[in-house]
Design a protein around this motif. Structure first.
Motif, PDB file in Angstrom:
ATOM      1  N   ASN A   1     -14.865 -12.069  -3.522  1.00  0.00           N
ATOM      2  CA  ASN A   1     -13.797 -11.655  -2.455  1.00  0.00           C
ATOM      3  C   ASN A   1     -13.529 -10.241  -2.995  1.00  0.00           C
ATOM      4  OD1 ASN A   1     -11.918 -11.336  -0.440  1.00  0.00           O
ATOM      5  ND2 ASN A   1     -10.426 -12.453  -1.860  1.00  0.00           N
ATOM      6  N   THR A   2     -14.819  -9.355  -2.871  1.00  0.00           N
ATOM      7  CA  THR A   2     -14.584  -7.712  -3.195  1.00  0.00           C
ATOM      8  C   THR A   2     -13.883  -7.146  -2.430  1.00  0.00           C
ATOM      9  OG1 THR A   2     -16.681  -7.213  -2.166  1.00  0.00           O
ATOM     10  CG2 THR A   2     -16.810  -8.185  -4.587  1.00  0.00           C
ATOM     11  N   ASP A   3     -13.454  -7.397  -1.207  1.00  0.00           N
ATOM     12  CA  ASP A   3     -12.780  -6.523  -0.191  1.00  0.00           C
ATOM     13  C   ASP A   3     -11.292  -6.892  -0.507  1.00  0.00           C
ATOM     14  OD1 ASP A   3     -14.968  -5.704   0.764  1.00  0.00           O
ATOM     15  OD2 ASP A   3     -15.232  -7.050   2.502  1.00  0.00           O
ATOM     16  N   SER A   4     -10.929  -7.784  -1.118  1.00  0.00           N
ATOM     17  CA  SER A   4      -9.404  -8.068  -1.377  1.00  0.00           C
ATOM     18  C   SER A   4      -8.772  -6.852  -1.935  1.00  0.00           C
ATOM     19  CB  SER A   4      -9.041  -9.303  -2.000  1.00  0.00           C
ATOM     20  OG  SER A   4      -7.724  -9.590  -2.156  1.00  0.00           O
ATOM     21  N   ARG A   5      -7.448  -6.391  -1.475  1.00  0.00           N
ATOM     22  CA  ARG A   5      -6.742  -5.187  -2.133  1.00  0.00           C
ATOM     23  C   ARG A   5      -5.251  -5.547  -1.587  1.00  0.00           C
ATOM     24  NH1 ARG A   5      -5.899  -0.912   1.158  1.00  0.00           N
ATOM     25  NH2 ARG A   5      -5.949   0.596  -0.632  1.00  0.00           N
ATOM     26  N   VAL A   6      -4.614  -4.959  -2.428  1.00  0.00           N
ATOM     27  CA  VAL A   6      -3.114  -5.000  -2.205  1.00  0.00           C
ATOM     28  C   VAL A   6      -2.836  -3.884  -1.272  1.00  0.00           C
ATOM     29  CG1 VAL A   6      -0.585  -4.465  -3.031  1.00  0.00           C
ATOM     30  CG2 VAL A   6      -2.333  -5.868  -4.465  1.00  0.00           C
ATOM     31  N   SER A   7      -2.126  -3.985  -0.120  1.00  0.00           N
ATOM     32  CA  SER A   7      -1.660  -3.185   0.670  1.00  0.00           C
ATOM     33  C   SER A   7      -0.529  -2.812   1.021  1.00  0.00           C
ATOM     34  CB  SER A   7      -2.399  -3.566   2.240  1.00  0.00           C
ATOM     35  OG  SER A   7      -1.728  -4.834   2.520  1.00  0.00           O
ATOM     36  N   ILE A   8       0.416  -3.510   0.421  1.00  0.00           N
ATOM     37  CA  ILE A   8       2.021  -3.392   0.353  1.00  0.00           C
ATOM     38  C   ILE A   8       2.579  -3.680  -0.771  1.00  0.00           C
ATOM     39  CG2 ILE A   8       4.018  -4.156   1.335  1.00  0.00           C
ATOM     40  CD1 ILE A   8       2.800  -4.303   4.302  1.00  0.00           C
ATOM     41  N   LEU A   9       3.544  -3.051  -1.334  1.00  0.00           N
ATOM     42  CA  LEU A   9       4.116  -3.483  -2.637  1.00  0.00           C
ATOM     43  C   LEU A   9       5.580  -3.345  -2.264  1.00  0.00           C
ATOM     44  CD1 LEU A   9       3.865  -4.222  -5.704  1.00  0.00           C
ATOM     45  CD2 LEU A   9       4.131  -1.744  -6.248  1.00  0.00           C
ATOM     46  N   ARG A  10       6.475  -4.545  -2.538  1.00  0.00           N
ATOM     47  CA  ARG A  10       7.901  -4.407  -2.611  1.00  0.00           C
ATOM     48  C   ARG A  10       8.786  -4.900  -3.642  1.00  0.00           C
ATOM     49  NH1 ARG A  10       8.151  -1.041   1.907  1.00  0.00           N
ATOM     50  NH2 ARG A  10       7.046  -2.221   3.857  1.00  0.00           N
ATOM     51  N   SER A  11       9.872  -4.751  -3.678  1.00  0.00           N
ATOM     52  CA  SER A  11      10.712  -5.027  -4.959  1.00  0.00           C
ATOM     53  C   SER A  11      12.059  -5.644  -4.476  1.00  0.00           C
ATOM     54  CB  SER A  11      10.575  -3.910  -5.929  1.00  0.00           C
ATOM     55  OG  SER A  11      11.547  -2.833  -5.429  1.00  0.00           O
ATOM     56  N   GLY A  12      12.512  -6.667  -5.345  1.00  0.00           N
ATOM     57  CA  GLY A  12      13.879  -6.736  -5.093  1.00  0.00           C
ATOM     58  C   GLY A  12      14.611  -6.691  -6.474  1.00  0.00           C
ATOM     59  N   LEU A  13      15.489  -6.922  -6.699  1.00  0.00           N
ATOM     60  CA  LEU A  13      16.216  -6.868  -8.120  1.00  0.00           C
ATOM     61  C   LEU A  13      15.636  -7.582  -9.189  1.00  0.00           C
ATOM     62  CD1 LEU A  13      18.497  -5.050  -9.540  1.00  0.00           C
ATOM     63  CD2 LEU A  13      20.115  -7.194  -9.114  1.00  0.00           C
ATOM     64  N   SER A  14      14.802  -6.879 -10.113  1.00  0.00           N
ATOM     65  CA  SER A  14      14.097  -7.591 -11.114  1.00  0.00           C
ATOM     66  C   SER A  14      12.824  -8.338 -10.633  1.00  0.00           C
ATOM     67  CB  SER A  14      14.966  -8.340 -11.974  1.00  0.00           C
ATOM     68  OG  SER A  14      16.086  -7.633 -12.503  1.00  0.00           O
ATOM     69  N   TYR A  15      12.208  -8.187  -9.489  1.00  0.00           N
ATOM     70  CA  TYR A  15      11.098  -8.912  -9.160  1.00  0.00           C
ATOM     71  C   TYR A  15      10.108  -8.089  -8.180  1.00  0.00           C
ATOM     72  CZ  TYR A  15      13.019 -10.516  -4.765  1.00  0.00           C
ATOM     73  OH  TYR A  15      13.859 -10.420  -3.590  1.00  0.00           O
TER      74      TYR A  15
ATOM     75  N   ASP B   1      -3.998   4.145  -3.405  1.00  0.00           N
ATOM     76  CA  ASP B   1      -4.805   4.234  -2.190  1.00  0.00           C
ATOM     77  C   ASP B   1      -5.947   3.233  -2.330  1.00  0.00           C
ATOM     78  OD1 ASP B   1      -6.227   5.755  -3.966  1.00  0.00           O
ATOM     79  OD2 ASP B   1      -6.728   7.420  -2.430  1.00  0.00           O
ATOM     80  N   LYS B   2      -6.200   2.795  -3.581  1.00  0.00           N
ATOM     81  CA  LYS B   2      -7.308   1.607  -3.831  1.00  0.00           C
ATOM     82  C   LYS B   2      -6.809   0.407  -4.110  1.00  0.00           C
ATOM     83  CE  LYS B   2     -10.199   5.297  -4.527  1.00  0.00           C
ATOM     84  NZ  LYS B   2     -11.381   5.664  -3.742  1.00  0.00           N
ATOM     85  N   GLY B   3      -5.708   0.352  -3.746  1.00  0.00           N
ATOM     86  CA  GLY B   3      -5.241  -1.036  -3.629  1.00  0.00           C
ATOM     87  C   GLY B   3      -4.501  -1.451  -5.203  1.00  0.00           C
ATOM     88  N   SER B   4      -4.677  -0.743  -6.204  1.00  0.00           N
ATOM     89  CA  SER B   4      -4.187  -1.356  -7.480  1.00  0.00           C
ATOM     90  C   SER B   4      -2.760  -1.094  -7.659  1.00  0.00           C
ATOM     91  CB  SER B   4      -5.156  -0.502  -8.490  1.00  0.00           C
ATOM     92  OG  SER B   4      -6.538  -0.791  -8.531  1.00  0.00           O
ATOM     93  N   VAL B   5      -2.258  -1.881  -8.650  1.00  0.00           N
ATOM     94  CA  VAL B   5      -0.783  -1.967  -8.773  1.00  0.00           C
ATOM     95  C   VAL B   5      -0.297  -1.453 -10.155  1.00  0.00           C
ATOM     96  CG1 VAL B   5       1.372  -3.295  -8.949  1.00  0.00           C
ATOM     97  CG2 VAL B   5      -0.034  -3.608  -7.140  1.00  0.00           C
ATOM     98  N   PHE B   6       0.346  -0.523 -10.413  1.00  0.00           N
ATOM     99  CA  PHE B   6       0.837   0.176 -11.740  1.00  0.00           C
ATOM    100  C   PHE B   6       2.383  -0.168 -12.121  1.00  0.00           C
ATOM    101  CE2 PHE B   6      -2.962   2.024 -10.518  1.00  0.00           C
ATOM    102  CZ  PHE B   6      -3.758   2.209 -11.654  1.00  0.00           C
TER     103      PHE B   6
END
Length: 459
Positions: A386-400, A348-353
């Protein structure tokens, strides 16, 4: 520059020069500095976007074009004499089949070499383009009454559903697998078409059934009436209800149906395991490893675990029931993405793991991880200015993977089959890299070798 009236127009980017009492203007064929009074400058500044300006929808596509999945006719049937067919489109291209004003694309799905679009004009419609060798886009004959079936469709064609009330029933959601398509309606349930060799269309498997030219569009009667989403893996399917229950059918060789066994499932069944009693809000499965997210932020996984996707809870290479995956120290998870051998979550903080095996987005030296590790936020455009930038959507295809930021920027990384990452070349990308899309990206759909982006103009 000069306007229609012949007056000099002030370059908007140069308004900072007002303090020096001059601005650069174009006079004749060259640029010169000309002293202008502040009163005169006010009359020459143009307002480019009016108060009534509104955003218009745009659909961009890219990746392998040879299958027709991009739906741009001129790529495979050039209009200009001497122009060659375009096999790859490695950068975003505007899909002009819809104008974005009178007909809007409300949803889209990418299969293996084909795409399906859900549109809205006066009535709801479904269109398909690309590979149709298994009738995953319905049966299309051209010319009519000749028996000549279209196995490759190079621009979107309408898919007619056997609706009882076509004037009042609307389409809610679409999904595509390797060679099958699911279409969810609001009043008449879920329709399936294409290859049913493993029961992925939600009906009994018929030995030696021929799918080429098969006009059968099946309405799945065994599902409850409150289905809200349909999700396709390569050869299996999921059906999510409004109350968060999850049904599955199709190939179960890796346990990807979550039915508690490794057999094929023809009639949709409830997913078993730790998921029981949970309210599921999202499911992701570009391959045979499945991730699901509950409304409480809990993550569940099942299916293929040959690359340590589920090693945090099981040492088995195939997991047949849903297992709760501990996500300690990650914060509240808001989205999951499973790309086959690679997995990711967004908090919910916009970080990707990310974890698993393959191109994870942390460079060439990091190709595997048995536990989620963070991709630095700076790789998604977050910095001191640009401190307000954050990831809001994460999608995946096959191997990407594909990530969309709060400002509408798109980043991709991973395997780059056919230029599906949209980066202008066909080399694999080991770190998240910004895609040059000339619009504000709202969401993306990921196929095996192509992508569709649902966008809006900047103004």
């Amino acid at each position: 520059m000069r306007g229609n009236s012949g007056q000099a127009i002030v370059c908007v980017q140069c308004l900072q020069c007002l303090r020096q009492q001059y601005v650069p203007v174009r006079l004749g064929s060259s640029w010169r500095k000309r002293v202008l009074k502040r009163e005169a400058i006010k009359d020459r500044v143009i307002q480019y976007a009016g108060d009534t300006a509104h955003q218009t929808q745009r659909v961009y596509v890219w990746g392998l074009a040879a299958t027709g999945a991009l739906g741009i006719r001129s790529y495979l049937r050039p209009e200009a004499k001497g122009q060659r067919m375009l096999r790859y489109q490695p950068r975003p291209a505007l899909q002009t089949f819809w104008d974005g004003k009178h007909t809007k694309v409300e949803d889209a799905a990418c299969g293996y070499g084909f795409s399906v679009f859900m549109t809205k004009n006066r009535k709801w419609g479904v269109y398909g383009t690309g590979i149709n060798t298994e009738s995953q886009l319905g049966v299309h004959e051209y010319p009519r009454n000749t028996g000549r079936l279209l196995e490759y469709i190079i621009e979107p064609v309408r898919i007619d559903l056997p609706l009882k009330a076509p004037d009042t029933t609307r389409v809610k959601h679409v999904a595509c697998g390797r060679a099958h398509t699911l279409i969810l309606t609001d009043k008449e349930g879920v329709f399936s078409m294409g290859n049913n060799g493993y029961g992925q269309c939600g009906r009994s498997i018929i030995e030696s059934e021929q799918y080429r030219g098969n006009p059968l569009i099946h309405c799945i009667a065994e599902l409850p009436d409150n289905i809200s989403q349909v999700i396709c893996g390569p050869d299996h399917s999921f059906f999510l209800t409004e109350t968060g229950q999850l049904y599955s059918c199709g190939l179960g060789a890796d346990g990807q149906t979550g039915a508690g066994h490794f057999d094929c499932v023809g009639v949709p069944q409830l997913v078993q395991g730790d998921i029981q009693g949970e309210t599921i809000v999202q499911v992701s499965c570009a391959g045979d490893c499945v991730l699901a997210l509950s409304e409480n932020g809990d993550v569940f996984g099942w299916g293929n675990s040959e690359y340590n996707q589920l090693s945090m809870v099981s040492q088995d290479t195939q997991v047949a029931v849903a297992k709760h995956l501990p996500m300690r120290g990650l914060g509240r998870v808001s989205m999951v993405a499973s790309g086959g051998s690679i997995c990711g979550v967004l908090n919910d903080k916009g970080s990707v793991f990310v974890w698993g095996y393959g191109i994870l987005g942390k460079g060439q030296m990091v190709e595997s991880s048995s536990a989620p590790t963070q991709i630095p936020d700076t790789l998604f455009g977050k910095h001191d200015f640009n401190t307000d930038s954050r990831v809001s959507i994460l999608r995946s295809g096959l191997s990407y993977f594909a990530a969309i930021t709060s400002s509408g920027d798109l980043y991709t990384w991973g395997k780059n089959r056919g230029g599906n990452l949209g980066l202008g070349q066909r080399n694999d990308q080991f770190f998240p890299f910004k895609v040059s899309v000339p619009a504000e990206v709202g969401d993306v759909r990921c196929g095996v070798d192509h992508m569709v982006a649902l966008c809006k103009t900047f103004t």
